[in-house]
Structures are given as C-alpha cells and as structure tokens.
Design a protein around this motif. Sequence first.
Motif, PDB file in Angstrom:
ATOM      1  N   GLN A 285       0.802  -1.219   0.000  1.00 18.38           N
ATOM      2  CA  GLN A 285       0.000   0.000   0.000  1.00 18.38           C
ATOM      3  C   GLN A 285       0.837   1.273   0.000  1.00 18.38           C
ATOM      4  O   GLN A 285       0.299   2.366  -0.165  1.00 18.38           O
ATOM      5  CB  GLN A 285      -0.935   0.017   1.222  1.00 18.38           C
ATOM      6  CG  GLN A 285      -2.132  -0.911   1.115  1.00 18.38           C
ATOM      7  CD  GLN A 285      -1.781  -2.369   1.395  1.00 18.38           C
ATOM      8  OE1 GLN A 285      -0.705  -2.660   1.909  1.00 18.38           O
ATOM      9  NE2 GLN A 285      -2.673  -3.272   1.054  1.00 18.38           N
ATOM     10  N   VAL A 286       2.167   1.131   0.200  1.00 23.14           N
ATOM     11  CA  VAL A 286       3.017   2.309   0.309  1.00 23.14           C
ATOM     12  C   VAL A 286       4.124   2.291  -0.745  1.00 23.14           C
ATOM     13  O   VAL A 286       4.204   3.153  -1.604  1.00 23.14           O
ATOM     14  CB  VAL A 286       3.634   2.425   1.726  1.00 23.14           C
ATOM     15  CG1 VAL A 286       4.438   3.711   1.834  1.00 23.14           C
ATOM     16  CG2 VAL A 286       2.543   2.384   2.787  1.00 23.14           C
ATOM     17  N   ARG A 287       5.004   1.301  -0.651  1.00 18.42           N
ATOM     18  CA  ARG A 287       6.134   1.148  -1.585  1.00 18.42           C
ATOM     19  C   ARG A 287       6.917   2.459  -1.750  1.00 18.42           C
ATOM     20  O   ARG A 287       6.959   3.050  -2.829  1.00 18.42           O
ATOM     21  CB  ARG A 287       5.653   0.648  -2.946  1.00 18.42           C
ATOM     22  CG  ARG A 287       5.091  -0.764  -2.924  1.00 18.42           C
ATOM     23  CD  ARG A 287       4.866  -1.294  -4.321  1.00 18.42           C
ATOM     24  NE  ARG A 287       4.195  -2.583  -4.306  1.00 18.42           N
ATOM     25  CZ  ARG A 287       4.791  -3.764  -4.082  1.00 18.42           C
ATOM     26  NH1 ARG A 287       6.078  -3.800  -3.853  1.00 18.42           N
ATOM     27  NH2 ARG A 287       4.090  -4.881  -4.098  1.00 18.42           N
ATOM     28  N   ILE A 288       7.519   2.905  -0.685  1.00 18.62           N
ATOM     29  CA  ILE A 288       8.244   4.179  -0.751  1.00 18.62           C
ATOM     30  C   ILE A 288       9.523   4.061  -1.570  1.00 18.62           C
ATOM     31  O   ILE A 288      10.048   5.054  -2.059  1.00 18.62           O
ATOM     32  CB  ILE A 288       8.550   4.727   0.653  1.00 18.62           C
ATOM     33  CG1 ILE A 288       9.499   3.791   1.417  1.00 18.62           C
ATOM     34  CG2 ILE A 288       7.268   4.962   1.432  1.00 18.62           C
ATOM     35  CD1 ILE A 288       9.991   4.359   2.732  1.00 18.62           C
ATOM     36  N   GLY A 289      10.060   2.849  -1.700  1.00 19.34           N
ATOM     37  CA  GLY A 289      11.186   2.607  -2.584  1.00 19.34           C
ATOM     38  C   GLY A 289      12.463   3.338  -2.210  1.00 19.34           C
ATOM     39  O   GLY A 289      12.622   3.850  -1.100  1.00 19.34           O
ATOM     40  N   LEU A 290      13.371   3.408  -3.189  1.00 14.63           N
ATOM     41  CA  LEU A 290      14.682   4.024  -2.996  1.00 14.63           C
ATOM     42  C   LEU A 290      14.561   5.480  -2.582  1.00 14.63           C
ATOM     43  O   LEU A 290      15.246   5.931  -1.663  1.00 14.63           O
ATOM     44  CB  LEU A 290      15.486   3.908  -4.298  1.00 14.63           C
ATOM     45  CG  LEU A 290      16.819   4.658  -4.368  1.00 14.63           C
ATOM     46  CD1 LEU A 290      17.820   4.117  -3.363  1.00 14.63           C
ATOM     47  CD2 LEU A 290      17.396   4.576  -5.788  1.00 14.63           C
ATOM     48  N   MET A 291      13.704   6.220  -3.233  1.00 14.22           N
ATOM     49  CA  MET A 291      13.546   7.645  -2.923  1.00 14.22           C
ATOM     50  C   MET A 291      13.057   7.840  -1.493  1.00 14.22           C
ATOM     51  O   MET A 291      13.573   8.687  -0.750  1.00 14.22           O
ATOM     52  CB  MET A 291      12.567   8.292  -3.899  1.00 14.22           C
ATOM     53  CG  MET A 291      12.301   9.765  -3.632  1.00 14.22           C
ATOM     54  SD  MET A 291      13.749  10.801  -3.932  1.00 14.22           S
ATOM     55  CE  MET A 291      13.722  10.849  -5.730  1.00 14.22           C
TER      56      MET A 291
END
Length: 233
Positions: free
Chosen positions: A35-41
């Motif tokens: 639901q979020v997947r903030i990833g590398l950034m």
Amino acid sequence: MSESLARRGLAELFGTFWLVLGGCGSAVLAAAFPQVRIGLMGVSLAFGLTVMTMAYAIGHISGCHLNPAVTLGLVAGGRHPASEAGQYIVAQVVGASAGAGVLYLIASGAPSFALGGFAANGFAEHSPGRYSMVSALVAEIVLTFMFLTIILGSTDKRAPAGFAPIAIGLGLTLIHLIGIPVTNLSVNPARSTGPAVFVQGWALAQLWLFWVAPILGGVLAGLTYKNLFEAKA
C-alpha cells in the motif's frame, strides 16, 4: 566522565537510535509494503529526515554526530576533542543497536515477517546490485568523504547560520540515492552495526568494511577541509 559529557553522550545515543529506527525502519517496514512502496527515494529521504530533525533537536547539545565516522572526521578536522571520541562512539553504537532492537520487535510482529537482510549493509552477493567488494569500498570512502565535507562546510563559521541541518539532511538523502544500490549504504559504522547484530552471519563477517571505509573517508575529509578550506587565523 563529566556530567556535561554524559549529557552529550546520552543525546548521541537518542539521536542514533532515531537514525536507525527512522532510516532502517523505513526500509524494513515501508519500502516494499504494497500500500506504500516508498522505494529508494523514500528510504533515502527518511535517512535525511532523521539527521535533519535530530540536528535541530540535539545539535545544540552534542553537535549531533550520530556516526563514528563523523566524530573521527571532526576530530581530524580540529572541530572535536579526541579525548571525547571514545565516549561518543560507544553512545552511537549503543543507540544504533537499541534502534535496531526496537525495529526488530515491531517488524517481527507481522505474520509474514522474515529477517532477511534487515537493512544490513553488504557487498558481492549481499549488495542490492551485486557490486564487488572494491566497488563497495570505493563508494563508502568517497560518499563518506563528501558527507563530511558537507558537514564541515555547512557548519563553518563563514557559512549562513541556521541552515546546516538542511544541507546535511539533503546531503545524506543524495548520498543514499547514490549508494543504496551498491551497499544498502552505510557511511556510518554505528548504523551498520545495529542491524548486523540481528542478522549475524554474513552481516557480521562483512561489517569490517563498513567500519574501515567510512572512518577512512571521514578522516580524509576532516584533514582535507582543515588544510585546504578552513579559514586561517
């Protein structure tokens, strides 16, 4: 140890606790959450925000090093007394380990929890991008060198007052954007030690690089800034 130094050490402990809980926590809890997947950034920004917020919260108490490489780089640059380095580093490692411990307690409460890398730093098969030991060594030295240069420059007496935490936080964000694919990015021996204590095995075996390289980069930056850029009396 004087009372003043004790307070500064406690501030370093709390600050490094927040660095690991906030930075590594974003990687462990939110980086791949559907639901979020903030990833590398997102992870990069989280590390920058932890340092920036703590710089405003405890910078006036301890200087907000949160990092043995920063402490030793400031010693090399003539900005911090060598006699206090040991106490600062112990506080930072304890704080990082405590932050990793709280993160483990939170993360392990999920039914799907698997320890995995637990935001530990690594090279070769344990590098996110499978980068070699040499690549990891170069990246950690150079990126720590640049991080200390940002710290030393933004806290120079000639720099605009009050903006150092912003420059340092954004600098750490940029450094993570560059270095996460290589080593999961350390530039901080205490930050590396906290998760490695829980992962053990390969993480502890490779931990030496994440002490040697950041400290070397930090000390080189301290010496370089002191001799080339520091204002002379």
